[in-house]
Design a protein around this motif. Structure first.
Motif, PDB file in Angstrom:
ATOM      1  N   THR A 222      -1.912  -5.661  -4.504  1.00 42.32           N
ATOM      2  CA  THR A 222      -1.591  -6.811  -3.666  1.00 42.32           C
ATOM      3  C   THR A 222      -2.645  -6.965  -2.578  1.00 42.32           C
ATOM      4  N   ALA A 223      -3.158  -8.185  -2.434  1.00 38.80           N
ATOM      5  CA  ALA A 223      -4.117  -8.510  -1.377  1.00 38.80           C
ATOM      6  C   ALA A 223      -3.445  -9.449  -0.381  1.00 38.80           C
ATOM      7  N   ASN A 224      -3.526  -9.105   0.907  1.00 38.80           N
ATOM      8  CA  ASN A 224      -2.910  -9.971   1.918  1.00 38.80           C
ATOM      9  C   ASN A 224      -3.796 -10.051   3.157  1.00 38.80           C
ATOM     10  N   MET A 225      -3.643 -11.180   3.862  1.00 39.43           N
ATOM     11  CA  MET A 225      -4.333 -11.396   5.134  1.00 39.43           C
ATOM     12  C   MET A 225      -3.341 -12.020   6.102  1.00 39.43           C
ATOM     13  N   TYR A 226      -3.000 -11.253   7.133  1.00 37.35           N
ATOM     14  CA  TYR A 226      -2.038 -11.699   8.135  1.00 37.35           C
ATOM     15  C   TYR A 226      -0.774 -12.238   7.442  1.00 37.35           C
ATOM     16  N   THR A 227      -0.315 -13.406   7.836  1.00 31.81           N
ATOM     17  CA  THR A 227       0.890 -13.970   7.221  1.00 31.81           C
ATOM     18  C   THR A 227       0.583 -15.221   6.396  1.00 31.81           C
ATOM     19  N   ILE A 228      -0.701 -15.486   6.113  1.00 28.36           N
ATOM     20  CA  ILE A 228      -1.039 -16.742   5.443  1.00 28.36           C
ATOM     21  C   ILE A 228      -1.570 -16.544   4.034  1.00 28.36           C
ATOM     22  N   TYR A 229      -1.758 -15.290   3.600  1.00 30.95           N
ATOM     23  CA  TYR A 229      -2.324 -15.077   2.261  1.00 30.95           C
ATOM     24  C   TYR A 229      -1.683 -13.853   1.628  1.00 30.95           C
ATOM     25  N   LEU A 230      -1.202 -14.029   0.391  1.00 27.86           N
ATOM     26  CA  LEU A 230      -0.612 -12.928  -0.363  1.00 27.86           C
ATOM     27  C   LEU A 230      -0.781 -13.221  -1.845  1.00 27.86           C
ATOM     28  N   GLN A 231      -1.566 -12.374  -2.528  1.00 21.96           N
ATOM     29  CA  GLN A 231      -1.787 -12.523  -3.953  1.00 21.96           C
ATOM     30  C   GLN A 231      -1.651 -11.153  -4.610  1.00 21.96           C
ATOM     31  N   SER A 232      -1.023 -11.119  -5.787  1.00 26.12           N
ATOM     32  CA  SER A 232      -0.809  -9.854  -6.484  1.00 26.12           C
ATOM     33  C   SER A 232      -1.246  -9.974  -7.942  1.00 26.12           C
ATOM     34  N   LEU A 233      -1.627  -8.830  -8.491  1.00 23.59           N
ATOM     35  CA  LEU A 233      -1.952  -8.724  -9.908  1.00 23.59           C
ATOM     36  C   LEU A 233      -1.308  -7.445 -10.433  1.00 23.59           C
ATOM     37  N   GLU A 234      -0.572  -7.571 -11.535  1.00 23.58           N
ATOM     38  CA  GLU A 234       0.118  -6.410 -12.115  1.00 23.58           C
ATOM     39  C   GLU A 234      -0.270  -6.252 -13.581  1.00 23.58           C
ATOM     40  N   LYS A 235      -0.546  -5.001 -13.961  1.00 24.14           N
ATOM     41  CA  LYS A 235      -0.832  -4.662 -15.349  1.00 24.14           C
ATOM     42  C   LYS A 235       0.033  -3.472 -15.731  1.00 24.14           C
ATOM     43  N   SER A 236       0.247  -3.314 -17.027  1.00 28.47           N
ATOM     44  CA  SER A 236       1.084  -2.217 -17.492  1.00 28.47           C
ATOM     45  C   SER A 236       0.399  -1.488 -18.633  1.00 28.47           C
ATOM     46  N   ALA A 237       0.749  -0.220 -18.775  1.00 30.00           N
ATOM     47  CA  ALA A 237       0.244   0.616 -19.863  1.00 30.00           C
ATOM     48  C   ALA A 237       1.429   1.288 -20.534  1.00 30.00           C
ATOM     49  N   GLU A 238       1.281   1.577 -21.801  1.00 34.82           N
ATOM     50  CA  GLU A 238       2.364   2.178 -22.561  1.00 34.82           C
ATOM     51  C   GLU A 238       2.231   3.697 -22.585  1.00 34.82           C
ATOM     52  N   GLU A 239       3.351   4.329 -22.818  1.00 35.92           N
ATOM     53  CA  GLU A 239       3.347   5.783 -22.954  1.00 35.92           C
ATOM     54  C   GLU A 239       2.837   6.148 -24.343  1.00 35.92           C
ATOM     55  N   GLU A 240       1.877   7.043 -24.379  1.00 34.95           N
ATOM     56  CA  GLU A 240       1.327   7.490 -25.652  1.00 34.95           C
ATOM     57  C   GLU A 240       2.183   8.616 -26.200  1.00 34.95           C
TER      58      GLU A 240
END
Length: 293
Positions: A222-240
């Motif tokens: 998650t990237a944020n700046m004060y109270t005016i910017y919030l962006q997130s990126l989520e990825k997942s991996a499987e159990e081998e």
């Protein structure tokens, strides 16, 4: 100046105790941070009770750049500061609208000063701070996550938020839970064009069995700046999982055993009769399965 402010506060207290206070509840509504070039509305709110307003003044730092005096003609006056543009069409005695063109100039302390008219001429000041920022043009990116992990493997992922001022704050989450600080390393690069900054954050830890929920581990940046910017990126991996080859069931070999029972010899009949009967039974026993098929 500090002595003057203290004397005003004492005067306000004295007037309050006597029930003569005419200027109170002075406060400002100013955003914590704004994007450079965007239109910003500030408000200076106050309660004059029975008194008339003498003036409202706005300062950036110690420099006055806007004044509203209802008795003057025209009532609005602008004292230009390069880097701060006042929108006259959306400005009055309580509302001030500006466009911060330069973060170096527009960022800082803002003061609203309200003065009542005669007979009190009471004056009050309220201060606040506003940041002016350049927001990232894109959301954060992540690199290094494998498709599959198993307990005991090392997970190392880097998150990047590019070209902002100041650098964005980066945070990692594992399955929606904040990552431990000892697993995360931050750094900032200020070599972007135009003086903008790029933030880097790396998470690294040894994957454990409990990290997998329904066979997956989720990593979010998650990237944020004060109270005016919030962006997130989520990825997942499987159990081998260890490949398991199902063992083939043992082959069942069916064996048919034909038992030959020797008949007891009879003393009353000739030996040849018993031998003949025995041969006939043997032939029938051997041919019977073939006939039945």
């Amino acid at each position: 100046m500090d002595i003057f402010r203290i004397s005003i506060r004492i005067y306000v207290i004295i007037l309050t105790t006597k029930g003569l206070l005419c200027l109170r509840n002075v406060h400002v509504v100013v955003p914590e941070a704004v994007e450079r070039g965007s239109k910003v509305e500030m408000r200076c709110l106050y309660d004059l009770e029975q008194e008339d307003l003498y003036s409202v003044k706005w300062y950036r730092g110690d420099r006055e750049f806007y004044r509203y005096s209802p008795r003057d003609v025209p009532p609005l006056r602008i004292f230009g500061i390069p880097g701060i543009e006042v929108d006259m069409s959306e400005t009055d005695g309580e509302r001030l609208t500006i466009i911060p063109a330069s973060p170096q100039v527009a960022e800082g302390q803002y003061t609203c000063e309200v003065s009542a008219d005669a007979p009190s001429f009471l004056t009050a000041q309220v201060h606040t701070h506003m940041y002016v920022v350049d927001l990232p043009k894109t959301g954060p990116t992540m690199h290094g996550l494998r498709r599959r992990y198993k307990p005991g493997m090392k997970l190392k992922v880097e998150c990047i938020s590019r070209d902002s001022m100041p650098a964005a704050n980066l945070s990692f989450f594992i399955n929606s839970e904040p990552a431990h600080s000892q697993h995360v390393l931050h750094r900032v690069d200020g070599k972007s064009p135009g003086g903008l900054m790029t933030a880097y954050s790396t998470i690294q830890f040894i994957v454990q069995k409990h990290h997998f929920i329904r066979g997956k581990i989720k990593i979010r940046c998650t990237a944020n700046m004060y109270t005016i910017y919030l962006q997130s990126l989520e990825k997942s991996a499987e159990e081998e999982r260890v490949p398991t080859t199902p063992s083939s069931p043992p082959e069942v070999h069916e064996a048919i055993v034909y038992s030959i029972h020797r008949l007891p010899e009879s003393n009353s009949g000739p030996v040849t009769s018993s031998g003949t009967i025995f041969k006939m039974l043997l032939i029938i026993t051997l041919l019977l399965p073939t006939v039945l098929r």
